[in-house]
Write a protein that holds these residues in place. Structure first.
Motif, short mmCIF file in Angstrom:
data_model
loop_
_atom_site.label_atom_id
_atom_site.label_comp_id
_atom_site.label_asym_id
_atom_site.label_seq_id
_atom_site.Cartn_x
_atom_site.Cartn_y
_atom_site.Cartn_z
N PRO A 495 0.81 -1.23 0.00
CA PRO A 495 0.00 0.00 0.00
C PRO A 495 0.84 1.27 0.00
CG PRO A 495 -0.89 -1.60 1.56
CD PRO A 495 0.41 -2.13 1.12
N VAL A 496 1.96 1.26 0.74
CA VAL A 496 2.83 2.44 0.76
C VAL A 496 3.49 2.63 -0.60
CG1 VAL A 496 4.86 3.47 1.85
CG2 VAL A 496 3.20 2.21 3.24
N GLN A 497 3.93 1.54 -1.22
CA GLN A 497 4.55 1.65 -2.54
C GLN A 497 3.58 2.20 -3.58
OE1 GLN A 497 5.92 -2.35 -3.19
NE2 GLN A 497 7.88 -2.01 -2.14
N LEU A 498 2.34 1.71 -3.54
CA LEU A 498 1.34 2.21 -4.49
C LEU A 498 1.09 3.70 -4.31
CD1 LEU A 498 -1.20 -0.76 -4.31
CD2 LEU A 498 0.04 -0.05 -6.35
N GLN A 499 0.97 4.12 -3.05
CA GLN A 499 0.71 5.53 -2.79
C GLN A 499 1.92 6.39 -3.15
OE1 GLN A 499 -2.43 6.83 -1.74
NE2 GLN A 499 -1.30 8.53 -2.63
N LEU A 500 3.13 5.86 -2.90
CA LEU A 500 4.34 6.61 -3.24
C LEU A 500 4.47 6.78 -4.75
CD1 LEU A 500 6.88 7.92 -2.12
CD2 LEU A 500 8.00 5.69 -2.18
N LEU A 501 4.10 5.76 -5.50
CA LEU A 501 4.13 5.85 -6.96
C LEU A 501 3.17 6.94 -7.45
CD1 LEU A 501 4.79 4.81 -9.82
CD2 LEU A 501 3.05 3.05 -9.48
N THR A 502 1.94 6.92 -6.93
CA THR A 502 0.94 7.90 -7.36
C THR A 502 1.35 9.32 -6.95
OG1 THR A 502 -0.80 6.24 -7.17
CG2 THR A 502 -1.49 8.54 -7.21
N VAL A 522 11.15 5.99 -9.67
CA VAL A 522 10.04 5.27 -9.06
C VAL A 522 9.35 4.38 -10.09
CG1 VAL A 522 8.24 7.01 -9.45
CG2 VAL A 522 8.10 5.51 -7.46
N LEU A 523 9.27 4.82 -11.35
CA LEU A 523 8.67 3.98 -12.39
C LEU A 523 9.53 2.76 -12.67
CD1 LEU A 523 7.30 6.65 -14.91
CD2 LEU A 523 5.98 5.13 -13.42
N ALA A 524 10.83 2.94 -12.64
CA ALA A 524 11.72 1.79 -12.84
C ALA A 524 11.60 0.80 -11.69
CB ALA A 524 13.16 2.28 -12.99
N LEU A 525 11.53 1.32 -10.48
CA LEU A 525 11.38 0.43 -9.33
C LEU A 525 10.06 -0.33 -9.37
CD1 LEU A 525 12.73 2.74 -6.46
CD2 LEU A 525 13.80 0.65 -7.33
N ALA A 526 9.00 0.36 -9.80
CA ALA A 526 7.68 -0.25 -9.80
C ALA A 526 7.55 -1.31 -10.89
CB ALA A 526 6.60 0.81 -9.98
N THR A 527 8.17 -1.07 -12.05
CA THR A 527 7.96 -1.98 -13.18
C THR A 527 9.02 -3.06 -13.29
OG1 THR A 527 9.15 -0.42 -14.61
CG2 THR A 527 6.73 -0.24 -14.52
N GLN A 528 10.21 -2.82 -12.74
CA GLN A 528 11.30 -3.79 -12.92
C GLN A 528 11.70 -4.50 -11.62
OE1 GLN A 528 14.65 -2.02 -14.94
NE2 GLN A 528 13.33 -0.80 -16.27
N SER A 529 11.68 -3.78 -10.52
CA SER A 529 12.18 -4.36 -9.26
C SER A 529 11.09 -5.01 -8.43
CB SER A 529 12.87 -3.27 -8.43
OG SER A 529 13.92 -2.69 -9.15
#
Length: 700
Positions: A495-502, A522-529
């Motif tokens: 939940p924290v990661q989703l909110q941080l991305l937005t 943050v987009l690289a972390l969300a899509t690759q990591s």
């Protein structure tokens, strides 16, 4: 270790050896049941009584004494009432496992049903009804018919309940023998206990499927009201439950029933009080006179308040019911808010329910008192209770527009206490207040940002990140604040990661020059990591939106949000009607319909009652349904973004033409990712696909 001296180690005497061997010799080859069998056959009445008690003792302890069935049945003819009761108890327990032997006791039951003592007659009928063996049901009919017309009311009331038990075993037998008509005749009995038991039996039979078992007419209702005051407390509950099912044809009749039921509100039994309140609340909808409605509502308040002086368990049940009553009739307890203030010795489960009731009763005239109480509760030791008290302050702010400023001031004072769990709960509450009142109370943001280092609750972190992203254009160091969370992105919860991305994407759309590198990271972390599907999907959606249509991304991500309201204690209208109909029952405590927690194994399918959780479908029907599902399955979706390709493939994908800069001076967003190692992921698809991505982004 101590050693035994020769004097202490001498051999046992011959006398002791003889006594011991004699004892074990008597027991060798014989079990305890054999001894009990001899005692049960003894002519000594005292010995026989003690033997029956031993049998019941062993049965209670879980030992198998079914082998003594025949000797115990032979004891049924004893004139000792105590022994008969124990024998009946034994028969009820073992008749199901020994149905063939249970028939041996039928003659004894039939004989006892004609005994001169009414207690023995009633005991025999009740025991036959409790023995759930179909072979015995046929022998029960004639004694039960005589018992329903017995001259003693104790026998008649016992027989009435026995009819309901017999209906569970053999419904057709009860209907064919005319026992339902006999129960309806008992509604006019001169004894109130007989009437109440007949009502209970008819209601149970009706509930099991015989819809015409209890016919509620004006004549029947008058009979029930006539004996209401003379019944026992449990008899009154049965009658009141039936009265709540009656729909009067006129407002005058409804008014008359309310006047007859109103004295039950003063009863000492809390179940009678709640049952009477259920009847009155249901009939209030049929009364036209508004003054009469106000008078009745005014009379309902004091009895509910009186329940708050009972034991803690009764208080809890009353509070759960009061929450439902306040939703359907909010003015009943509007002047009794002080009654629901928490006491120091209240159990935690009572305190929690009182907090919910206080929020429901909060209004402009009493908000100062309520907030003062909540502020006091926030200084308690129990962190769970404190957190709920802080959350209730936010609920009051959302519920009452005029009191929002007062609530925010109280929250600011609590934040200044620097108590960790209080501060974190206040941050969560402030997020909801910002949603309810956008562009107001921004002065609190600075105070919230001072406590970033103390956050360890994922919900508090998510709320704080949401605030920073929502007001990124007004917080000068928003990029720095989000950066502190971004450094530990992989360690945060989803939940924290989703909110941080937005929030990072929001910051980029508001201040592109400041957050270019941050949004790429943050987009690289969300899509690759990350291996979380929701986070990856949202990252790709944002990536594509920013790559193809920056202005559309603004409309999606920065769109105006709908206004929220406090629905913590809100119950769906249809569910609320069902719960009010089950007031004073477990359903009103769980706030669930009965069929959600009651598992009835026997369901009358022919009468329209079916299992909701286990539909009865044949294998052929199931196969046909599966075939239809396969035929109607949607066509496979093309992987437009090449999500299944490795990162190198995604990076090598041809980039779409750069979007034209908008009038607001937005930079070429697609150019931000050139050479970044994780390109835009197939930006050359059609416009229809872009619209689909916009819609998915809007949902996010």
């Amino acid at each position: 270790p101590l050693s035994c001296s020769p004097a202490l180690a001498r051999k046992p005497s011959a006398a002791s050896t003889t006594m011991t061997s004699t004892y074990f010799k008597d027991q060798r080859g014989r079990g305890e049941n054999a001894e009990l069998q001899e005692e049960l056959a003894s002519n000594d009445k005292t010995k026989k009584r003690d033997a029956v008690k031993k049998v019941i003792r062993d049965m209670t302890l879980g030992k198998d004494v079914s082998g003594l069935f025949a000797p115990v049945v032979n004891c049924m003819m004893t004139p000792n009432l105590e022994v008969r009761k124990l024998v009946y108890l034994y028969l009820i327990n073992y008749a199901k496992t020994q149905p063939d032997l249970a028939i041996m006791a039928v003659n004894g039951f039939v004989k006892d049903c004609g005994d001169g003592n009414p207690i023995i007659r009633a005991l025999a009928v009740r025991t036959m009804g409790c023995i759930r063996v179909e072979q015995i049901s046929e022998y029960l009919c004639e004694p039960l018919r005589r018992a329903l017309k017995d001259k003693d009311p104790y026998v008649r009331k016992t027989a009435a309940i026995c009819v309901a038990k017999l209906y569970e075993i053999s419904p057709d037998l009860v209907i064919d023998q005319g026992f339902i008509d006999s129960l309806n005749e008992l509604l006019g009995d001169s004894n109130p206990m007989v009437v109440s038991n007949a009502v209970a039996a008819l209601a149970e039979i009706t509930h099991h499927g015989a819809t015409k078992a209890l016919s509620l007419t004006n004549t029947t209702i008058l009979k029930l009201l006539a004996v209401l005051n003379e019944c026992s407390e449990w008899g009154q509950i049965f009658i009141l439950d039936v009265l709540s099912l009656y729909t009067p044809p006129t407002s005058t009749e409804a008014d008359s029933i309310i006047d007859r039921v109103k004295p039950r509100l003063q009863h000492a039994n809390s179940a009678v009080v709640l049952s009477a309140a259920k009847v009155m609340l249901r009939l209030l909808d049929m009364i036209v006179d508004t003054e009469k409605v106000k008078t009745v509502l005014k009379s309902l308040g004091p009895p509910l308040v009186t329940l708050m002086n009972s034991e803690s368990e009764i208080q809890y049940v009353a509070l759960r019911n009061i929450q439902l009553i306040c939703q359907i009739r909010p003015t009943i307890l509007h002047a009794e808010v002080k009654v629901f203030f928490c006491k120091y010795n209240d159990p935690i489960y009572v305190k929690m329910e009182k907090l919910d009731v206080l929020v429901m009763l909060a209004a402009e005239r009493n908000i100062d008192q309520v907030l003062l109480e909540f502020k006091e509760y926030a200084t308690e030791i129990d962190d769970e209770f404190v957190c709920k008290a802080v959350r209730c302050i936010g609920r009051c702010a959302i519920k009452l527009d005029t009191a929002a400023e007062k609530c925010v001031k109280v929250l600011q004072e609590l934040i200044q206490t620097k108590v960790n769990y209080v501060v974190q709960e206040a941050i969560i509450v402030m997020r909801d207040i910002f949603r309810k009142y956008p562009n107001k109370y921004e002065s609190v943001i600075g105070t919230l940002c001072e406590n970033l280092d103390t956050l360890d609750n994922h919900e508090a972190k998510s709320s704080m990140i949401w605030v920073i992203g929502e007001y990124a254009d007004r917080i000068d160091n928003a990029a720095e604040l989000l950066g502190t969370f971004l450094d530990s992105f992989s360690e945060e919860t989803h939940p924290v990661q989703l909110q941080l991305l937005t929030s990072t994407v929001k910051l980029f759309l508001m201040r592109p020059a400041t957050a270019q590198e941050m949004v790429k990271k943050v987009l690289a972390l969300a899509t690759q990591s990350s291996d979380h599907p929701d986070l990856r999907d949202r990252g790709y959606i944002y990536w594509r939106l920013l790559s193809t249509d920056p202005e559309g991304a603004k409309q999606v991500v920065l769109a105006e949000k709908p206004t929220i309201r406090d629905d913590t204690c809100f119950t769906e209208p249809s569910l609320l009607v069902d719960l009010i109909a089950n007031l004073s029952c477990l359903s009103s405590v769980y706030h669930k319909r009965p069929n959600q927690f009651v598992d009835r194994k026997k369901v009358a399918v022919d009468d329209g009652f079916e299992e909701a959780d286990e539909p009865d479908r044949s294998e052929g029907a199931a196969a046909a349904a599966a075939a239809e599902e396969v035929e109607e399955a949607p066509a496979p979706v093309i992987d437009m973004l090449s999500l299944d390709d490795p990162p190198a493939t995604i990076a090598a994908a041809p980039a779409a033409p750069a979007a034209a800069p908008s009038a607001g001076g937005n930079v070429d967003l697609l150019g931000l990712f050139e050479g970044g190692g994780a390109g835009g992921g197939g930006g050359g698809e059609g416009e229809g696909d872009g619209e689909q991505e916009k819609e998915r982004g809007t949902e996010e």
